[in-house]
Design an enzyme around this catalytic site. Structure first.
Site, short mmCIF file in Angstrom:
data_model
loop_
_atom_site.label_atom_id
_atom_site.label_comp_id
_atom_site.label_asym_id
_atom_site.label_seq_id
_atom_site.Cartn_x
_atom_site.Cartn_y
_atom_site.Cartn_z
N ASP A 58 -13.61 -11.82 11.22
CA ASP A 58 -12.59 -11.34 10.30
C ASP A 58 -12.50 -12.27 9.09
OD1 ASP A 58 -10.26 -9.76 9.45
OD2 ASP A 58 -9.17 -11.62 9.86
N SER A 89 -3.36 -7.55 8.11
CA SER A 89 -3.93 -7.77 6.79
C SER A 89 -2.81 -8.15 5.80
CB SER A 89 -4.70 -6.52 6.34
OG SER A 89 -5.52 -6.81 5.23
N HIS A 136 -12.83 -7.37 9.88
CA HIS A 136 -11.63 -6.80 9.24
C HIS A 136 -11.86 -5.31 9.05
CE1 HIS A 136 -7.85 -8.06 7.28
NE2 HIS A 136 -7.99 -6.97 6.55
N TYR A 180 0.79 -1.24 0.00
CA TYR A 180 0.00 0.00 0.00
C TYR A 180 0.82 1.28 0.00
CZ TYR A 180 -3.54 -3.40 1.43
OH TYR A 180 -4.37 -4.49 1.49
#
Length: 545
Positions: free
Chosen positions: A235, A139, A269, A68
């Protein structure tokens, strides 16, 4: 649906931005140096290095590897620097400032290319590092940690993994052999990964050598470090979190075996949908050793951790009912705690009981052009959390089985599964199982759910198609939970053949899911009682169903 996925991605990005800004405002922005770190094949990956100010001599280091953008971790860097450690954030291969092509974690684990290994060893060799490296992140940043564990870097000392998948096939790309459509498609396209990545997942629906490379279970005995595994009952990777803990706790190498920690809350999540139940104190586990975790492992502090509980878990209870048991955090020496394995048999009269019913069967038509809609659950981009399932349960292609109204509380804590005896007039189809807590007012609130593709009923490696009318045994993994059903409630089991778009809808032909108009309506049958007594296996800790 595409518009909803885009909106969800934008909302998630805004939330991450707000959190990053909030963290950045709490501390001065740390100084950063960008370095291109060479991998074994000559490709260079961009890393942001933050050294703790005013600290002389080499220190331990904490690494986060991300798809990211490494620039979004200044808050993390400041916190780690304040604790006296160096912090390194790295763009994964092919992402942002890093060279190469992005390849779905395939260059991060146990294959020919091992970017996690190479990065950790590069950090350990720097003059500002004392040779001790830890990792952290959630994640995707948690997945890169599990993948690095596969390659066993010699200078890795510990890992703190949140909400992540230890097997890309079993806990990310597929569930029970069924493609996780909304999550995988939405994530890869929304974050602009190369289109070849999505096609790679679709082209490999069976567990094969490609998937073995990115599966921690094939490398467990190599792992020699303690790991904090943190996840949630709702999650999207929750089953993987529990699996990774048990895998390394029982089968890890020296230093890992018996030295794992598990934290499981009633969380998703990210934030739950507004329609989902909100459990009190859901994000406040009694685990207070997170900061000390790095001190023990990166500074060599002489601390006896044997007295610490290995497991911290949240027991859900009825929400909005005064005096209802549950909704508390507990600790345990291991997972799962002791329980009584209880078979809940499904009856042709719609009952669910601990006694075997008379032999019978129930059938329904499953049309892949009109699948059962996803309503909450363990999602990434769709609405998530414990949501009311009645809008799905009222359909004719969903079979419902209820226990009697409970005379007293019943605690269910541990692994969940179902064994269904099924037949179909199609060569392949799917079977889903949902467990819900039915409140006195009729709400049917999701506890957990799972799915299994019939062709993978015996093996995820070798598909076997069904013969028309053949009765087959299909086991459905429903992951784990901890909940106390209150007196006056019921436990409900819902069985069907679809849950879309969370999972791709099986066309029932034996062909690929994206087979266009080549779809069949399946006449599916659940066999009940007698020698084909379909049932759910429950970990009952206390109380009677």
């Amino acid at each position: 649906m595409r518009r909803k996925l885009i909106v969800a991605l934008i909302a998630a990005a805004l939330l991450i931005t707000v959190l990053a800004v909030s963290l950045a405002q709490q501390a001065p922005k740390p100084e950063c140096q960008t370095v291109m770190v060479p991998m074994r094949d000559g490709v260079r990956l961009a890393a942001a290095v933050y050294l703790p100010p005013g600290v002389s001599g080499p220190v331990g280091a904490v690494l986060t590897r991300t798809p990211y953008g490494k620039g979004g971790f200044t808050g993390d860097a400041a916190a780690v620097n304040r604790a006296g450690y160096a912090f390194v954030a790295q763009d994964m291969r092919g992402r942002y400032a890093s060279e190469g092509e992005d390849t779905l974690f395939l260059t991060d684990a146990g294959g020919e290319l091992q970017d996690g290994y190479d990065t950790i060893e590069w950090i350990a060799a720097q003059d500002w590092c004392n040779g001790n490296v830890g990792t952290r992140g959630g994640s995707a940043m948690g997945i890169t940690q599990y993948m690095a564990l596969c390659s066993a870097p010699p200078h890795l000392r510990c890992a703190h993994v949140s909400v992540a998948a230890p097997s890309i096939y079993h806990y990310a790309g597929y569930y029970g052999g069924v493609f996780r459509q909304a999550m995988v498609t939405g994530w890869l396209t929304g974050h602009r990964f190369r289109p070849e990545n999505l096609q790679l997942v679709l082209d490999n629906p069976s567990y094969n050598d490609m998937w073995r490379i990115v599966d921690l279970s094939n490398y467990a005995d190599r792992v020699t470090v303690p790991v904090i595994h943190r996840g949630g009952w709702f999650d999207c990777f929750g089953g993987g979190t529990v699996y990774a803990y048990r895998l390394l706790q029982e089968h890890g190498g020296d230093g890992a075996r018996g030295n794992q920690f598990l934290i499981m809350g009633p969380t998703t999540h990210g934030r739950s949908n507004v329609e989902a139940l909100a459990f009190p104190n859901e994000d406040k586990p009694p685990f207070t050793a997170e900061a000390d975790f790095y001190h023990w492992n990166l500074r060599g502090a002489d601390v006896d951790t044997n007295a610490l509980p290995r497991v911290y878990y949240y027991v859900m209870g009825a929400v909005g009912e005064d005096g209802a048991p549950g909704n508390v955090w507990r600790t345990a020496a291991d997972w799962p705690p002791a329980y009584n394995a209880t078979r809940l048999y499904l009856g042709a009269d719609g009952t669910a009981a601990t006694t075997v019913p008379a032999q019978g069967a129930l059938s329904y038509e499953y049309d892949p052009r009109n699948p059962v809609p996803t309503v909450g659950g363990a999602n990434l981009l769709l609405a998530r959390g414990s949501m009311d399932q009645r809008r799905a349960e009222e359909r004719s292609d969903v079979l419902i089985f209820n226990t009697p109204v409970l005379a007293g509380p019943v605690e269910i804590t541990g692994p969940l599964s179902a064994v269904l005896y099924v037949s179909s007039d199609c060569p392949d189809t799917d079977f889903t199982v949902k467990l819900t807590d039915v409140y006195p007012d009729g709400r049917s609130m999701l506890i957990a759910d799972g799915i299994r593709r019939a062709r993978y009923r015996n093996s995820f490696e070798t598909p076997e198609f069904m013969e028309p009318g053949e009765v087959c045994r299909v086991e459905v993994d429903v992951w784990n939970t901890s909940i106390i059903l209150n007196a006056g409630h019921r436990l409900r089991v819902a069985v069907s053949s679809s849950n879309a778009p969370r999972f791709s809808a099986n066309p029932n032909t034996g062909g690929p899911d994206d087979s266009g108009d080549q779809k069949r309506v399946a006449n599916n049958t659940i066999h009940l009682g007698g020698e084909h007594a379909s049932h759910v296996l429950l970990p009952v800790v206390e109380g009677d169903l």
